[in-house]
Design a protein around this motif. Sequence first.
Motif, PDB file in Angstrom:
ATOM      1  N   ILE A 321      38.007  49.459  37.138  1.00 36.65           N
ATOM      2  CA  ILE A 321      38.258  48.018  36.968  1.00 36.65           C
ATOM      3  C   ILE A 321      37.425  47.208  37.962  1.00 36.65           C
ATOM      4  N   THR A 322      36.374  47.835  38.476  1.00 31.98           N
ATOM      5  CA  THR A 322      35.540  47.143  39.461  1.00 31.98           C
ATOM      6  C   THR A 322      34.973  45.844  38.904  1.00 31.98           C
ATOM      7  N   ASP A 323      34.372  45.934  37.702  1.00 27.36           N
ATOM      8  CA  ASP A 323      33.758  44.738  37.104  1.00 27.36           C
ATOM      9  C   ASP A 323      34.809  43.696  36.754  1.00 27.36           C
ATOM     10  N   SER A 324      35.952  44.171  36.214  1.00 30.63           N
ATOM     11  CA  SER A 324      36.991  43.215  35.831  1.00 30.63           C
ATOM     12  C   SER A 324      37.594  42.544  37.059  1.00 30.63           C
ATOM     13  N   LYS A 325      37.699  43.295  38.168  1.00 34.96           N
ATOM     14  CA  LYS A 325      38.190  42.682  39.401  1.00 34.96           C
ATOM     15  C   LYS A 325      37.212  41.617  39.895  1.00 34.96           C
ATOM     16  N   LYS A 326      35.929  41.953  39.796  1.00 36.09           N
ATOM     17  CA  LYS A 326      34.919  40.983  40.197  1.00 36.09           C
ATOM     18  C   LYS A 326      34.985  39.747  39.309  1.00 36.09           C
ATOM     19  N   ASP A 329      37.906  37.619  40.221  1.00 35.89           N
ATOM     20  CA  ASP A 329      37.621  36.795  41.401  1.00 35.89           C
ATOM     21  C   ASP A 329      36.753  35.597  41.021  1.00 35.89           C
ATOM     22  N   GLU A 330      35.754  35.859  40.156  1.00 37.22           N
ATOM     23  CA  GLU A 330      34.890  34.762  39.724  1.00 37.22           C
ATOM     24  C   GLU A 330      35.666  33.749  38.896  1.00 37.22           C
ATOM     25  N   LEU A 331      36.537  34.268  38.030  1.00 36.37           N
ATOM     26  CA  LEU A 331      37.355  33.369  37.212  1.00 36.37           C
ATOM     27  C   LEU A 331      38.299  32.554  38.080  1.00 36.37           C
ATOM     28  N   ARG A 332      38.834  33.216  39.113  1.00 31.23           N
ATOM     29  CA  ARG A 332      39.734  32.504  40.020  1.00 31.23           C
ATOM     30  C   ARG A 332      38.985  31.365  40.712  1.00 31.23           C
ATOM     31  N   GLU A 333      37.761  31.661  41.142  1.00 32.00           N
ATOM     32  CA  GLU A 333      36.955  30.623  41.772  1.00 32.00           C
ATOM     33  C   GLU A 333      36.626  29.514  40.777  1.00 32.00           C
ATOM     34  N   SER A 334      36.270  29.932  39.540  1.00 27.99           N
ATOM     35  CA  SER A 334      35.951  28.935  38.504  1.00 27.99           C
ATOM     36  C   SER A 334      37.169  28.094  38.172  1.00 27.99           C
ATOM     37  N   ARG A 335      38.346  28.771  38.123  1.00 29.17           N
ATOM     38  CA  ARG A 335      39.570  28.043  37.819  1.00 29.17           C
ATOM     39  C   ARG A 335      39.882  27.027  38.909  1.00 29.17           C
ATOM     40  N   ASP A 336      39.696  27.460  40.151  1.00 28.93           N
ATOM     41  CA  ASP A 336      39.942  26.529  41.250  1.00 28.93           C
ATOM     42  C   ASP A 336      38.972  25.354  41.182  1.00 28.93           C
ATOM     43  N   TYR A 337      37.707  25.667  40.850  1.00 24.38           N
ATOM     44  CA  TYR A 337      36.688  24.617  40.732  1.00 24.38           C
ATOM     45  C   TYR A 337      37.040  23.665  39.585  1.00 24.38           C
ATOM     46  N   LEU A 338      37.464  24.258  38.452  1.00 30.20           N
ATOM     47  CA  LEU A 338      37.839  23.444  37.298  1.00 30.20           C
ATOM     48  C   LEU A 338      39.048  22.581  37.617  1.00 30.20           C
TER      49      LEU A 338
END
Length: 680
Positions: A321-326, A329-338
């Motif tokens: 799940i390395t890629d999905s975890k990454k 994290d990116e989605l979390r950052e994008s969500r926070d940005y959004l």
Amino acid sequence: MKNLAKNDGAKSPTALSLIITLLVIVFIADILINILTGLFSLGPVPESLVDGFLVIFLAYPALYLLIFRPLSREIIERKRSEKELRRLAAIVESSDDAIIGKTMDGKIVTWNHGAEKIYGYAAGEATGKPISIIAPPERKDEMFQILDRIKHGVPYEHYETIRMKKNGEKIHVSLTISPIYDTSGRMIGISTISRDITEQKITEELLRHAKERAELLFRISPSAIFTMDKDLHITSWNDKAEKITGYSREDVMSKVCPVLAGLPCSKEGNLKINDDAKPVMGHECNIVTKNGRTLTVLKNIDYLRDSKGRISVIIESFEDITDSKKLEDELRESRDYLNEIINSVADPVFVKDRQHRWVLVNEAYCSFMGYAEKELLGRTDRDFFPPKEADLFWEKDEEVFKSGEENLSEENFTDRSGIVHIISTKKRLYTDIKGERFIVGIIRDITERKRIERLKDEFIGTVSHELRTPLSITKEGISLVLDNIPGPINEQQSRILTVSKNNIDRLARIINSLLDISRIESGKMDIRHETFDILAIIRQVAGAFELKIREKNLAMRTSLPKDGITIRGDTDAVAQVLTNLIGNSYKFTNNGFIEVSAKDAGDSVEISIADTGIGISREDMPKLFEKFQQFGRVSGPGEKGTGLGLAIAKGIVIAHKGKIWVESEPGKGTKVSFTLPKEI
């Protein structure tokens, strides 16, 4: 069996040997009597006594030892043998296995109850028949091969083959075939014990297929899977495990799992398993691959236990799940940005799922509603608004979900304090990569704007009414002067007064347009319900423009059905729509033609006004039906408008429950179409 027959023959004396032995004893006894009588010169009486004594003590014991005792022993043995035979016969008869006796040439001589059950033949049907009656046609030769082998003294043990029942059904059997010998050791027959193993074979086949499927699933599983024994030695390792870790089967098989650095085992390398161990589900940990790369995996552990509940096999699976975890994290950052962007928007923004539940709201929406974000998420309009408002919001949402089209509507909105706002809500459908659908909406509070518009409309209505009376008087006075009623006027005076009268007419049309739009927006427009031929109205209005259009060197075209189309509605209002639309085409077309067409669309009629005028830009299209909007207007002489014609036309069409739309391309012309139902 052969040796047993020989031993019994040695113990049983023959009749000839008994007679010879008895004669020898009598002969010896007679010699002894003669010797004794000669030595002692006995008289007849003593001689008789001696003879009797010798017979008693010599003949009778000899007879007992040589005849009676062996015979009695043989009788006892025979009875014992008969009892044993009866016991064996009972066992044979009660056996579930088929026990068949046959001659050396394969003819059936005995057929027990088990044979009847297995093969379906009664004993009377099978006895005397060749054993080939239970052989399938393709295995007839096998029977002769078996007989030939048995004749050479070679038995069969647990020989598996196919046999056929009386009804033609083929069954799997296990055969034990042995020769039968007589007391002299001569082979006199063949014994066959058959066991029906059909269910066993079916079970074995099912197990084989199940094992093959399990092995296939093990190999092609999208998850990495491996097994260990209780001592943590790896016993299997699938392709996915090899692909993820880089370790081949040869690298890991029979090795202790913890010694393979970084494999999904304990970090300490001293993983212990006891019989009380519980399954592990969804445990996240890091591993190191053969090439030293660190991966995040999600693993599960379960156990196979023996009949005593002891762990015998450890099964472990894991997914990379390395890629999905990454990505998370990116989605979390994008969500926070959004969220930051959305929260910076001044207008209330919301997102609803297919069940109409809020899944995202911005700070402006929370402030507008008067509730905290956690109070809103997961709930619906029906948890907060009066039933009528909530049902309307729900209905508008459903329209977007079902049609997929953007919806812009004005609605009443009651906030937490009970104050009613007028809001403009824009809703659009969004479908994510999983196919789940959501509504994204943005709200604008237009309460104040509506109040100002209402005041403006009231002002326009009042002013228009107040202006109509003096304008009518002024127009009538000018008309009297132009008609020379007060006295004659010169040409210059007539020209000036004519211009004044035309401007009064234009001002009257503006006032009438303002009154019309005011009535439309206030919902006070009265639609008369009368039956009329729409084609006749089209011809009448088009005819009124024909002279003006020709004077402008334009062509006036009509494309109408031959038969009339009758509808119900307001004749004057429909004529006004046509007048406004044809008038617009006339004003903005300098070359080419204007065409009015109509077609029967079943329950409605579709009417179009097309021209080859200057067209409308894409940027101006959304504002086309708004009030006081004018596109392509130039300064100087020529036709001028109020910017209300299309707004009035749209209001009248909608009041008739029809639709209106525009198609246009700059430099090529415009086509305005609208529909009117035949029955309102």
